[in-house]
Design a protein around this motif. Structure first.
Motif, PDB file in Angstrom:
ATOM      1  N   GLU A  32       0.824  -1.346  -0.242  1.00 44.43           N
ATOM      2  CA  GLU A  32       0.042  -0.005   0.082  1.00 44.43           C
ATOM      3  C   GLU A  32       1.008   1.143  -0.139  1.00 44.43           C
ATOM      4  O   GLU A  32       0.478   2.309  -0.447  1.00 44.43           O
ATOM      5  N   ASN A  33       2.220   1.269   0.519  1.00 38.04           N
ATOM      6  CA  ASN A  33       2.816   2.413   0.547  1.00 38.04           C
ATOM      7  C   ASN A  33       4.235   2.105   0.070  1.00 38.04           C
ATOM      8  O   ASN A  33       5.200   3.121   0.195  1.00 38.04           O
ATOM      9  N   THR A  34       4.608   1.111  -0.712  1.00 36.62           N
ATOM     10  CA  THR A  34       5.839   0.825  -1.224  1.00 36.62           C
ATOM     11  C   THR A  34       5.869   0.422  -2.913  1.00 36.62           C
ATOM     12  O   THR A  34       5.135  -0.248  -3.412  1.00 36.62           O
ATOM     13  N   THR A  35       7.068   0.994  -3.584  1.00 38.43           N
ATOM     14  CA  THR A  35       7.105   0.712  -4.798  1.00 38.43           C
ATOM     15  C   THR A  35       8.492   0.166  -4.906  1.00 38.43           C
ATOM     16  O   THR A  35       9.541   0.574  -4.299  1.00 38.43           O
ATOM     17  N   VAL A  36       8.827  -0.972  -5.839  1.00 44.31           N
ATOM     18  CA  VAL A  36       9.878  -1.488  -6.241  1.00 44.31           C
ATOM     19  C   VAL A  36      10.366  -0.950  -7.482  1.00 44.31           C
ATOM     20  O   VAL A  36       9.895  -1.080  -8.585  1.00 44.31           O
ATOM     21  N   GLN A  73       6.230  -1.792 -15.768  1.00 46.76           N
ATOM     22  CA  GLN A  73       5.542  -1.078 -14.759  1.00 46.76           C
ATOM     23  C   GLN A  73       4.449  -2.486 -14.351  1.00 46.76           C
ATOM     24  O   GLN A  73       4.059  -3.276 -15.089  1.00 46.76           O
ATOM     25  N   LEU A  74       4.282  -2.740 -13.040  1.00 46.51           N
ATOM     26  CA  LEU A  74       3.481  -3.567 -12.419  1.00 46.51           C
ATOM     27  C   LEU A  74       2.517  -2.800 -11.669  1.00 46.51           C
ATOM     28  O   LEU A  74       2.778  -2.697 -10.336  1.00 46.51           O
ATOM     29  N   GLY A  75       1.675  -1.857 -12.170  1.00 47.49           N
ATOM     30  CA  GLY A  75       0.672  -0.978 -11.224  1.00 47.49           C
ATOM     31  C   GLY A  75       1.672  -0.169 -10.373  1.00 47.49           C
ATOM     32  O   GLY A  75       2.656   0.387 -10.995  1.00 47.49           O
ATOM     33  N   ASP A  76       1.190  -0.034  -9.173  1.00 43.34           N
ATOM     34  CA  ASP A  76       1.943   0.986  -8.169  1.00 43.34           C
ATOM     35  C   ASP A  76       3.045  -0.027  -7.523  1.00 43.34           C
ATOM     36  O   ASP A  76       3.826   0.666  -6.857  1.00 43.34           O
ATOM     37  N   SER A  77       3.184  -1.303  -7.815  1.00 39.91           N
ATOM     38  CA  SER A  77       4.080  -2.247  -7.150  1.00 39.91           C
ATOM     39  C   SER A  77       5.550  -1.900  -7.678  1.00 39.91           C
ATOM     40  O   SER A  77       6.530  -2.172  -7.069  1.00 39.91           O
ATOM     41  N   ARG A 121       5.516   7.380  -1.119  1.00 40.88           N
ATOM     42  CA  ARG A 121       5.661   5.893  -1.356  1.00 40.88           C
ATOM     43  C   ARG A 121       7.013   5.761  -0.666  1.00 40.88           C
ATOM     44  O   ARG A 121       8.228   6.194  -1.155  1.00 40.88           O
ATOM     45  N   ASN A 122       7.326   4.829  -0.122  1.00 40.76           N
ATOM     46  CA  ASN A 122       8.576   3.837   0.038  1.00 40.76           C
ATOM     47  C   ASN A 122       9.174   3.238  -1.133  1.00 40.76           C
ATOM     48  O   ASN A 122       8.566   2.803  -1.956  1.00 40.76           O
ATOM     49  N   LEU A 123      10.496   3.347  -1.304  1.00 41.72           N
ATOM     50  CA  LEU A 123      11.098   2.872  -2.451  1.00 41.72           C
ATOM     51  C   LEU A 123      12.064   1.638  -1.930  1.00 41.72           C
ATOM     52  O   LEU A 123      12.680   1.620  -1.035  1.00 41.72           O
ATOM     53  N   ILE A 124      12.073   0.679  -2.660  1.00 37.57           N
ATOM     54  CA  ILE A 124      12.837  -0.373  -2.572  1.00 37.57           C
ATOM     55  C   ILE A 124      13.550  -0.636  -3.912  1.00 37.57           C
ATOM     56  O   ILE A 124      12.823  -0.915  -4.876  1.00 37.57           O
ATOM     57  N   GLN A 167      19.225  12.849  -3.990  1.00 37.15           N
ATOM     58  CA  GLN A 167      19.176  14.301  -4.499  1.00 37.15           C
ATOM     59  C   GLN A 167      17.627  14.755  -4.458  1.00 37.15           C
ATOM     60  O   GLN A 167      17.156  15.955  -4.387  1.00 37.15           O
ATOM     61  N   ALA A 168      16.794  13.716  -4.752  1.00 33.10           N
ATOM     62  CA  ALA A 168      15.170  14.121  -4.637  1.00 33.10           C
ATOM     63  C   ALA A 168      14.755  13.892  -3.295  1.00 33.10           C
ATOM     64  O   ALA A 168      13.688  14.316  -2.982  1.00 33.10           O
ATOM     65  N   GLY A 169      15.630  13.994  -2.369  1.00 36.72           N
ATOM     66  CA  GLY A 169      15.358  13.820  -0.850  1.00 36.72           C
ATOM     67  C   GLY A 169      14.424  12.631  -0.492  1.00 36.72           C
ATOM     68  O   GLY A 169      13.680  12.936   0.510  1.00 36.72           O
ATOM     69  N   ARG A 170      14.599  11.574  -0.906  1.00 40.16           N
ATOM     70  CA  ARG A 170      13.687  10.453  -0.647  1.00 40.16           C
ATOM     71  C   ARG A 170      14.768   9.243  -0.109  1.00 40.16           C
ATOM     72  O   ARG A 170      14.033   8.195   0.122  1.00 40.16           O
ATOM     73  N   GLY A 171      15.918   9.513   0.239  1.00 40.24           N
ATOM     74  CA  GLY A 171      16.658   8.634   0.928  1.00 40.24           C
ATOM     75  C   GLY A 171      16.182   7.918   2.288  1.00 40.24           C
ATOM     76  O   GLY A 171      16.595   6.700   2.685  1.00 40.24           O
ATOM     77  N   ASN A 172      15.818   8.743   2.975  1.00 34.63           N
ATOM     78  CA  ASN A 172      15.145   8.193   4.188  1.00 34.63           C
ATOM     79  C   ASN A 172      14.069   7.246   4.329  1.00 34.63           C
ATOM     80  O   ASN A 172      13.527   6.369   5.249  1.00 34.63           O
ATOM     81  N   ASP A 173      13.432   7.143   3.013  1.00 32.75           N
ATOM     82  CA  ASP A 173      12.252   6.242   2.809  1.00 32.75           C
ATOM     83  C   ASP A 173      12.581   5.100   1.623  1.00 32.75           C
ATOM     84  O   ASP A 173      11.659   4.735   0.832  1.00 32.75           O
ATOM     85  N   THR A 174      13.905   4.947   1.597  1.00 27.68           N
ATOM     86  CA  THR A 174      14.401   4.026   0.638  1.00 27.68           C
ATOM     87  C   THR A 174      15.492   2.808   1.277  1.00 27.68           C
ATOM     88  O   THR A 174      16.016   3.026   2.176  1.00 27.68           O
ATOM     89  N   LEU A 175      15.052   1.578   0.685  1.00 30.31           N
ATOM     90  CA  LEU A 175      16.088   0.799   0.880  1.00 30.31           C
ATOM     91  C   LEU A 175      16.582   0.119  -0.149  1.00 30.31           C
ATOM     92  O   LEU A 175      15.895   0.109  -1.323  1.00 30.31           O
ATOM     93  N   ILE A 176      17.945   0.121  -0.478  1.00 35.02           N
ATOM     94  CA  ILE A 176      18.579  -0.248  -1.797  1.00 35.02           C
ATOM     95  C   ILE A 176      19.649  -1.388  -1.385  1.00 35.02           C
ATOM     96  O   ILE A 176      20.045  -1.722  -0.263  1.00 35.02           O
TER      97      ILE A 176
END
Length: 366
Positions: free
Chosen positions: A128-132, A177-181, A209-212, A230-239
């Protein structure tokens, strides 16, 4: 010997070539190198140059899937034995003319997803809150890019609510793409192109949305991380990365978002190539796929029944080079990207070549 490198323009492949040069020196082998430049015409031209120079053995890293067969035919017609490095010599489920050295995508990429999935589960992330966000390199072909497919198929077991796939073939190099997933983009296994395509992709993924994030090469993961940060999304990312380059290992040590590194010990593949060549020269029948050294490294945890291990199992504090490599594995019937085939690498011990390097766990110095 001759070695044709995928490209001399990306650090990951420079690391591999430097390792081949070092292994040749230790083994007493004269080596000539060629730059395939990720370009089909250059690959073919280099193959013809190699055939004309008549080395005793050729180590072929061909990064262009559509010409595997034609390049192999050049070496076969010149009667030069060869090893296909990473990418297979042919795309059919039977042995080609060139022997094949490669990591096990089913294990390495699946186990990387387990490590990342553990971290995502601990954070409570869901579909619901994560995109790979996957970064591939279509020119390398399905056999390299299916690493993303194995990763995605497994990560859906750890992040509930992500759209599932029934088989890795359901996520191909052309799936965007697979929807929002899931979103997949072409980073060409290089940093700058990966930065550009990920930057563009982020514009279409809601910022809440969180990012994997995962890719088929460290250079792509590093470029992707730069765009995400740079997009400021590092805190919500796992890589996670794949390759084990020094820069990626630094990220694993210091970056909270970089939770796993699929280490190919790329800088040491050269010693396996030298041992394979010796085995073939000695008349040994090689398995369908000789497994390259591989492990999934984390900051501090292991996962049972996997190759996931703490960084300290293979690296000393702050060091960029592994002090030991994973143990050899027996040749057995096992899963490959071509179905069930003979896979393994313990036969290499018989040549005595690996013992020259004194870095394979469980193998005494020669």
């Amino acid at each position: 010997m001759a070695y044709t490198n995928a490209t001399d323009a990306a650090p990951l492949y420079v690391l591999l070539q430097d390792g081949v040069k070092a292994a040749a020196s230790t083994s007493g082998v004269k080596l000539e190198t060629y730059d395939n430049a990720l370009d089909a015409s250059t690959v073919s031209s280099n193959a013809r140059l190699v055939a004309q120079s008549k080395p005793d053995f050729v180590l072929s890293y061909n990064p262009i899937a559509g010409i595997y067969g034609s390049v192999e035919k050049i070496y076969q017609n010149a009667d030069i034995p060869c090893i296909a490095v990473n990418t297979p010599s042919v795309t059919e489920p039977n042995p080609g003319y060139c022997s094949w050295l490669n990591l096990s995508n089913p294990q390495l990429c699946t186990d990387t997803a387990k490590a990342v999935g553990k971290a995502a589960r601990e954070r409570g992330w869901t579909g619901e809150n994560t995109t790979v966000l996957l970064v591939n390199a279509p020119s390398f072909g399905e056999q390299i890019n299916n690493c993303n497919s194995y990763f995605y198929k497994e990560i859906t077991n750890w992040v509930p609510g992500l759209r599932t796939i029934s088989d890795v073939s359901d996520l191909s190099v052309t799936t965007t793409q697979l929807g929002d997933s899931m979103v997949q983009v072409d980073g060409k296994a290089q940093r700058s192109p990966s930065f550009d395509v990920v930057k563009n992709a982020l514009a279409g993924i809601p910022s809440d949305r969180n990012l994997i994030t995962y890719s088929v090469a460290d250079d792509s993961s590093l470029g992707a991380w730069q765009a995400i940060d740079q997009a400021g999304r590092g805190n919500d990312t796992l890589i996670a990365g794949i390759g084990g380059t020094g820069e990626a290992l630094t990220q694993l040590r210091s970056n909270p978002a970089w939770v796993a590194e699929g280490d190919l010990f790329f800088g040491h593949w050269g010693q396996y190539m030298m041992a394979m060549a010796a085995a073939e020269k000695n008349g040994k029948e090689l398995p369908f796929q000789t497994i390259a050294p591989e492990a999934v490294l984390t900051k501090d945890f292991a996962i049972e029944d996997s190759i996931v291990a703490p960084l300290s199992d293979y690296y000393r504090d702050g060091q960029p080079d592994a002090y030991q490599l994973p143990p050899l594995v027996p040749v057995v019937e096992g899963e490959t990207v071509f179905g069930t085939q003979t896979v393994g690498n313990d036969y290499l011990a018989e040549t005595g070549v690996l013992q020259l390097f004194n870095n394979v766990r469980g193998l005494a110095n020669g």
